[in-house]
Design a protein around this motif. Structure first.
Motif, PDB file in Angstrom:
ATOM      1  N   LEU A   1       0.813  -1.196   0.085  1.00 14.31           N
ATOM      2  CA  LEU A   1       0.034   0.028   0.121  1.00 14.31           C
ATOM      3  C   LEU A   1       0.850   1.037  -0.161  1.00 14.31           C
ATOM      4  CD1 LEU A   1      -2.805  -0.776   2.574  1.00 14.31           C
ATOM      5  CD2 LEU A   1      -2.799  -1.194  -0.054  1.00 14.31           C
ATOM      6  N   ARG A   2       0.319   2.178  -0.727  1.00 14.79           N
ATOM      7  CA  ARG A   2       1.118   3.740  -0.954  1.00 14.79           C
ATOM      8  C   ARG A   2       0.040   4.501  -0.702  1.00 14.79           C
ATOM      9  NH1 ARG A   2       3.093   7.552  -4.686  1.00 14.79           N
ATOM     10  NH2 ARG A   2       1.321   6.740  -6.388  1.00 14.79           N
ATOM     11  N   THR A   3       0.317   5.621   0.107  1.00 20.59           N
ATOM     12  CA  THR A   3      -0.689   6.736   0.286  1.00 20.59           C
ATOM     13  C   THR A   3       0.106   7.947  -0.467  1.00 20.59           C
ATOM     14  OG1 THR A   3      -1.521   5.601   2.357  1.00 20.59           O
ATOM     15  CG2 THR A   3      -1.941   8.029   1.899  1.00 20.59           C
ATOM     16  N   ARG A   4      -0.600   8.695  -1.193  1.00 25.29           N
ATOM     17  CA  ARG A   4      -0.172   9.871  -1.783  1.00 25.29           C
ATOM     18  C   ARG A   4      -1.185  10.961  -1.871  1.00 25.29           C
ATOM     19  NH1 ARG A   4      -2.758  10.833  -6.341  1.00 25.29           N
ATOM     20  NH2 ARG A   4      -3.778   9.107  -7.345  1.00 25.29           N
ATOM     21  N   PRO A   5      -0.688  12.182  -1.948  1.00 23.09           N
ATOM     22  CA  PRO A   5      -1.591  13.301  -1.854  1.00 23.09           C
ATOM     23  C   PRO A   5      -2.498  13.274  -3.025  1.00 23.09           C
ATOM     24  CG  PRO A   5       0.807  14.146  -1.457  1.00 23.09           C
ATOM     25  CD  PRO A   5       0.568  12.702  -1.904  1.00 23.09           C
ATOM     26  N   VAL A   6      -3.819  13.923  -2.846  1.00 21.17           N
ATOM     27  CA  VAL A   6      -4.662  14.165  -3.970  1.00 21.17           C
ATOM     28  C   VAL A   6      -4.128  14.859  -4.982  1.00 21.17           C
ATOM     29  CG1 VAL A   6      -6.856  15.171  -4.450  1.00 21.17           C
ATOM     30  CG2 VAL A   6      -6.915  13.399  -2.679  1.00 21.17           C
ATOM     31  N   GLU A   7      -4.308  14.845  -6.267  1.00 21.76           N
ATOM     32  CA  GLU A   7      -3.832  15.846  -7.385  1.00 21.76           C
ATOM     33  C   GLU A   7      -4.917  16.303  -8.050  1.00 21.76           C
ATOM     34  OE1 GLU A   7      -0.731  13.423  -9.201  1.00 21.76           O
ATOM     35  OE2 GLU A   7       0.521  13.219  -7.377  1.00 21.76           O
ATOM     36  N   SER A   8      -4.702  17.398  -9.077  1.00 20.09           N
ATOM     37  CA  SER A   8      -5.589  17.643  -9.955  1.00 20.09           C
ATOM     38  C   SER A   8      -6.130  16.473 -11.109  1.00 20.09           C
ATOM     39  CB  SER A   8      -5.221  18.748 -10.805  1.00 20.09           C
ATOM     40  OG  SER A   8      -5.141  19.837 -10.046  1.00 20.09           O
ATOM     41  N   ARG A   9      -5.105  15.827 -11.090  1.00 23.77           N
ATOM     42  CA  ARG A   9      -5.523  14.399 -12.128  1.00 23.77           C
ATOM     43  C   ARG A   9      -6.537  13.372 -11.681  1.00 23.77           C
ATOM     44  NH1 ARG A   9      -2.174   9.766 -11.125  1.00 23.77           N
ATOM     45  NH2 ARG A   9      -0.762  10.297  -9.712  1.00 23.77           N
ATOM     46  N   ASP A  10      -6.756  13.793 -10.276  1.00 26.66           N
ATOM     47  CA  ASP A  10      -7.762  12.723  -9.633  1.00 26.66           C
ATOM     48  C   ASP A  10      -9.218  13.165  -9.688  1.00 26.66           C
ATOM     49  OD1 ASP A  10      -5.722  11.037  -8.742  1.00 26.66           O
ATOM     50  OD2 ASP A  10      -5.195  12.528  -7.133  1.00 26.66           O
ATOM     51  N   LEU A  11      -9.509  14.237 -10.622  1.00 21.02           N
ATOM     52  CA  LEU A  11     -10.946  14.675 -10.831  1.00 21.02           C
ATOM     53  C   LEU A  11     -12.050  13.512 -10.850  1.00 21.02           C
ATOM     54  CD1 LEU A  11     -12.663  17.058 -11.001  1.00 21.02           C
ATOM     55  CD2 LEU A  11     -12.301  17.051 -13.410  1.00 21.02           C
ATOM     56  N   ASP A  12     -11.576  12.877 -11.990  1.00 20.71           N
ATOM     57  CA  ASP A  12     -12.562  11.626 -12.293  1.00 20.71           C
ATOM     58  C   ASP A  12     -12.585  10.577 -11.143  1.00 20.71           C
ATOM     59  OD1 ASP A  12     -13.078  12.910 -14.748  1.00 20.71           O
ATOM     60  OD2 ASP A  12     -11.650  11.560 -15.764  1.00 20.71           O
ATOM     61  N   LEU A  13     -11.629  10.274 -10.332  1.00 23.02           N
ATOM     62  CA  LEU A  13     -11.518   9.338  -9.506  1.00 23.02           C
ATOM     63  C   LEU A  13     -12.326   9.750  -8.415  1.00 23.02           C
ATOM     64  CD1 LEU A  13     -10.190   6.805  -8.097  1.00 23.02           C
ATOM     65  CD2 LEU A  13      -8.125   8.041  -7.652  1.00 23.02           C
ATOM     66  N   ILE A  14     -12.002  10.864  -7.754  1.00 27.32           N
ATOM     67  CA  ILE A  14     -12.754  11.505  -6.741  1.00 27.32           C
ATOM     68  C   ILE A  14     -14.324  11.378  -7.112  1.00 27.32           C
ATOM     69  CG2 ILE A  14     -13.314  13.519  -5.279  1.00 27.32           C
ATOM     70  CD1 ILE A  14     -10.166  14.120  -5.777  1.00 27.32           C
ATOM     71  N   CYS A  15     -14.602  11.873  -8.224  1.00 29.02           N
ATOM     72  CA  CYS A  15     -15.977  11.709  -8.801  1.00 29.02           C
ATOM     73  C   CYS A  15     -16.753  10.512  -8.688  1.00 29.02           C
ATOM     74  CB  CYS A  15     -16.302  12.517 -10.279  1.00 29.02           C
ATOM     75  SG  CYS A  15     -15.927  14.380 -10.069  1.00 29.02           S
ATOM     76  N   GLU A  16     -15.916   9.369  -9.017  1.00 28.22           N
ATOM     77  CA  GLU A  16     -16.226   8.044  -8.919  1.00 28.22           C
ATOM     78  C   GLU A  16     -16.465   7.651  -7.328  1.00 28.22           C
ATOM     79  OE1 GLU A  16     -14.389   3.660  -9.917  1.00 28.22           O
ATOM     80  OE2 GLU A  16     -13.791   5.267 -11.227  1.00 28.22           O
ATOM     81  N   HIS A  17     -15.452   7.669  -6.735  1.00 30.08           N
ATOM     82  CA  HIS A  17     -15.496   7.526  -5.093  1.00 30.08           C
ATOM     83  C   HIS A  17     -16.758   8.135  -4.815  1.00 30.08           C
ATOM     84  CE1 HIS A  17     -11.302   6.279  -4.332  1.00 30.08           C
ATOM     85  NE2 HIS A  17     -11.716   5.425  -5.261  1.00 30.08           N
ATOM     86  N   ARG A  18     -17.018   9.392  -5.209  1.00 30.98           N
ATOM     87  CA  ARG A  18     -18.304  10.113  -4.354  1.00 30.98           C
ATOM     88  C   ARG A  18     -19.338   9.442  -4.890  1.00 30.98           C
ATOM     89  NH1 ARG A  18     -19.424  14.763  -1.832  1.00 30.98           N
ATOM     90  NH2 ARG A  18     -21.274  15.725  -2.360  1.00 30.98           N
TER      91      ARG A  18
END
Length: 152
Positions: A2-19
């Motif tokens: 497991l690796r934890t990284r900061p949220v980045e602008s490129r994560d827009l689609d991912l965050i929308c999917e998670h929501r």
């Protein structure tokens, strides 16, 4: 691993999917309500990712995203819970893929949030918990509040 990284602008689609998945897992909103939220949320999130007022963490397992958490610092008047501060931390969009639940991923995300809020000088934070999430948050020292809501 497991690796934890900061949220980045490129994560827009991912965050929308998670929501979307987070709300689906809560069982409350209907599909039409989720669909109606999609574009407005995406439009709201994009500039906040770019200016980093929405921040947080993503957890990956060998390059596969398995969870994430969103964080914000929100303007709030001084309050008995934070009488000298005019800000609160806000936790939103906590999501862990079902196959990875119960393995400590959510706990690690919440601990990372605590560290980040403390680094930013935040001493009080809020979140909205589902019945499934409540035991985790209570275990980590969060408590219920008197918040109520009304829709117009």
């Amino acid at each position: 691993m497991l690796r934890t990284r900061p949220v980045e602008s490129r994560d827009l689609d991912l965050i929308c999917e998670h929501r979307q998945k987070m709300f689906q897992a809560s069982g409350k909103p209907r599909e039409e309500e989720l669909a109606a939220m999609d574009v407005p949320f995406r439009d709201w999130l994009r500039p906040r990712l770019e200016d980093r007022s929405y921040f947080g963490f993503i957890v990956e397992n060998e390059g596969e995203v398995i969870g994430g958490i969103g964080l914000m610092v929100i303007d709030w008047p001084p309050h008995p819970s934070h009488p000298q501060d005019d800000r609160r931390g806000y936790v939103l969009n906590m999501f862990v893929e079902p196959d990875y639940r119960g393995r400590g991923v959510a706990t690690d995300l919440m601990k990372a949030a605590d560290v980040e809020f403390q680094r930013r000088g935040i001493r009080y934070a809020i979140l909205h918990a589902t019945s499934k999430g409540r035991p985790l948050y209570e275990h980590l020292g969060w408590s219920g509040t008197t918040e109520m809501a009304r829709q117009y």
